[in-house]
Design an enzyme around this catalytic site. Structure first.
Site, PDB file in Angstrom:
ATOM      1  N   LYS A 172       0.836  -1.200   0.000  1.00  0.00           N
ATOM      2  CA  LYS A 172       0.000   0.000   0.000  1.00  0.00           C
ATOM      3  C   LYS A 172       0.879   1.261   0.000  1.00  0.00           C
ATOM      4  O   LYS A 172       0.653   2.172  -0.791  1.00  0.00           O
ATOM      5  CB  LYS A 172      -0.960  -0.013   1.205  1.00  0.00           C
ATOM      6  CG  LYS A 172      -1.958  -1.190   1.148  1.00  0.00           C
ATOM      7  CD  LYS A 172      -2.992  -1.137   2.254  1.00  0.00           C
ATOM      8  CE  LYS A 172      -2.489  -1.563   3.603  1.00  0.00           C
ATOM      9  NZ  LYS A 172      -2.201  -3.004   3.710  1.00  0.00           N
ATOM     10  N   THR A 173       1.875   1.294   0.877  1.00  0.00           N
ATOM     11  CA  THR A 173       2.777   2.450   0.918  1.00  0.00           C
ATOM     12  C   THR A 173       3.532   2.571  -0.398  1.00  0.00           C
ATOM     13  O   THR A 173       3.678   3.673  -0.949  1.00  0.00           O
ATOM     14  CB  THR A 173       3.781   2.321   2.084  1.00  0.00           C
ATOM     15  OG1 THR A 173       3.046   2.098   3.288  1.00  0.00           O
ATOM     16  CG2 THR A 173       4.631   3.564   2.225  1.00  0.00           C
TER      17      THR A 173
ATOM     18  N   ASP B 172      -1.245   6.321   6.691  1.00  0.00           N
ATOM     19  CA  ASP B 172      -1.321   4.891   6.961  1.00  0.00           C
ATOM     20  C   ASP B 172      -2.214   4.659   8.182  1.00  0.00           C
ATOM     21  O   ASP B 172      -2.357   5.547   9.017  1.00  0.00           O
ATOM     22  CB  ASP B 172       0.095   4.362   7.221  1.00  0.00           C
ATOM     23  CG  ASP B 172       0.229   2.881   6.908  1.00  0.00           C
ATOM     24  OD1 ASP B 172      -0.773   2.257   6.496  1.00  0.00           O
ATOM     25  OD2 ASP B 172       1.337   2.345   7.086  1.00  0.00           O
TER      26      ASP B 172
ATOM     27  N   THR C 258      -5.761  -1.695   7.095  1.00  0.00           N
ATOM     28  CA  THR C 258      -5.926  -3.144   7.055  1.00  0.00           C
ATOM     29  C   THR C 258      -7.373  -3.490   7.410  1.00  0.00           C
ATOM     30  O   THR C 258      -7.773  -4.636   7.310  1.00  0.00           O
ATOM     31  CB  THR C 258      -5.000  -3.812   8.093  1.00  0.00           C
ATOM     32  OG1 THR C 258      -5.197  -3.170   9.351  1.00  0.00           O
ATOM     33  CG2 THR C 258      -3.546  -3.681   7.684  1.00  0.00           C
TER      34      THR C 258
ATOM     35  N   ARG D  56       6.335  -8.451   1.368  1.00  0.00           N
ATOM     36  CA  ARG D  56       7.193  -8.018   2.481  1.00  0.00           C
ATOM     37  C   ARG D  56       7.813  -9.237   3.167  1.00  0.00           C
ATOM     38  O   ARG D  56       8.987  -9.228   3.549  1.00  0.00           O
ATOM     39  CB  ARG D  56       6.397  -7.194   3.500  1.00  0.00           C
ATOM     40  CG  ARG D  56       7.262  -6.701   4.672  1.00  0.00           C
ATOM     41  CD  ARG D  56       6.445  -5.985   5.719  1.00  0.00           C
ATOM     42  NE  ARG D  56       5.930  -4.731   5.203  1.00  0.00           N
ATOM     43  CZ  ARG D  56       4.840  -4.121   5.671  1.00  0.00           C
ATOM     44  NH1 ARG D  56       4.148  -4.653   6.660  1.00  0.00           N
ATOM     45  NH2 ARG D  56       4.446  -2.977   5.148  1.00  0.00           N
TER      46      ARG D  56
END
Ligand code: ADE
Length: 318
Positions: free
Chosen positions: A51-52, A96, A145, A204
């Site tokens: 997302k980032t 975020d 999330t 990740r």
């Protein structure tokens, strides 16, 4: 962040999430064509899916600055005011964990998002007045999330709402291979497949495992010949099984199996038994187990599936 040098910079370098890329690519192109700011974007989905990274890619594509922050850093109203008064035309603001914004900050965002207006309160008590400040066009990119925890007035102010999905094997192999190149390590096809297969659909985690594999390769002086066997050594060292479940995941499944007869059991009860925070359990640990069909959510609580029982038995034997 340790992955900063590894992040793809442009949409074309971003592997997977094809629908997301298509939708955002069109929105970016249209915004550039009009010379306007991109509409506000909400990205939701499990952690570690990019997302980032996508927010940074969008800024790059738009040729603007991306200011990154997270809701817990915007605790006081003046934090969000500071952020908004400094925004330059068409800039991108990334928040975020936006579901964690407090009420006051959230309410400052509404007119900012909708009418590019910042409503400030000047003075206190009976002499308090509101002053409106006009803001330049900007894009808010929110990430969460837990899309369900977002208030609907906030959710409704995003023009684009997109979910990030777990990645498939092929995309993960491409990501692992790309990262290996960037880290200067050489992986066999089998090694790449193995890492991609146990990263829980999450880049990740794939990149993190690759670093741990590189550590093992390094101490054995085999940086340039990483094969499947070496990956297996690193995975068992870190107690990651062939499905990518870690000790925490297996602990949850075993708890359900051994102490609750497979469920159903409520989230709170399960979290308390495991000494975990219910929110973390729900938004971080559970999504992959649900997606894998190892766990189901029912109105009466969490239940173990037959696949999970089979997996636990397999692990005991191994
Ligand atoms: N590294 C982590 N996620 C990635 C992605 N989706 N595409 C390319 N590189 C990545």
């Amino acid at each position: 962040r340790p992955d900063d040098g590894l992040r793809p910079k442009r949409l074309d370098d971003y592997i997977g999430q094809d629908e997301l890329k298509q939708v955002l690519g069109i929105a970016v192109q249209a915004a550039l064509g009009r010379g306007d700011a991109l509409d506000h974007v909400l990205l939701y989905g499990p952690p570690g899916l990019g997302k980032t990274t996508m927010a940074l890619v969008l800024a790059e594509e738009l040729g603007v600055t991306c200011r990154i922050t997270s809701a817990p850093a915007l605790e006081r109203p003046r934090d969000i005011v500071g952020l908004l008064v400094n925004v330059q035309p068409r800039d991108l603001l990334f928040i975020d964990e936006i579901h964690r914004l407090n009420r006051v900050s959230e309410e400052l965002l509404y007119p900012a998002m909708e009418d590019r207006r910042l409503d400030l309160t000047v003075g206190k008590g009976s002499t308090a007045r509101t002053r409106s400040l006009e803001l330049p066009p900007f894009t808010l990119v929110g990430a969460t999330t837990k899309a369900g925890s977002l208030s609907s007035p906030l959710r409704d102010r995003f023009g684009l709402i997109q979910r990030l999905e777990f990645y498939g094997q092929e995309d993960l192999e491409a990501i692992v291979s790309r990262t290996a190149d960037l880290l200067g390590v050489s992986l066999s096809a089998g090694a790449c497949r193995r890492i991609a297969g146990c990263c829980r659909g999450t880049p990740r985690i794939a990149n993190r495992l690759l670093r741990r594999v590189r550590d093992v390769a390094c101490v054995q002086g085999r940086q340039n010949q990483i094969d499947e066997g070496l990956v297996s050594q690193a995975l068992s060292l870190h107690r990651v099984d062939h499905r990518g479940l870690d000790a925490g995941d297996r602990r949850l499944l075993a708890q359900l199996d051994q102490h609750h007869d497979g469920g159903p059991v409520g989230l709170e009860t399960l979290a308390a038994a495991l000494g975990e925070d219910p929110t973390t359990l729900e938004s971080v640990v559970e999504p992959f187990l649900l997606q894998q069909g190892l766990l189901v959510r029912t109105p009466r609580g969490r239940m173990l599936t037959e696949a999970a029982r089979a997996h636990l038995r397999e692990q005991e034997v191994a």
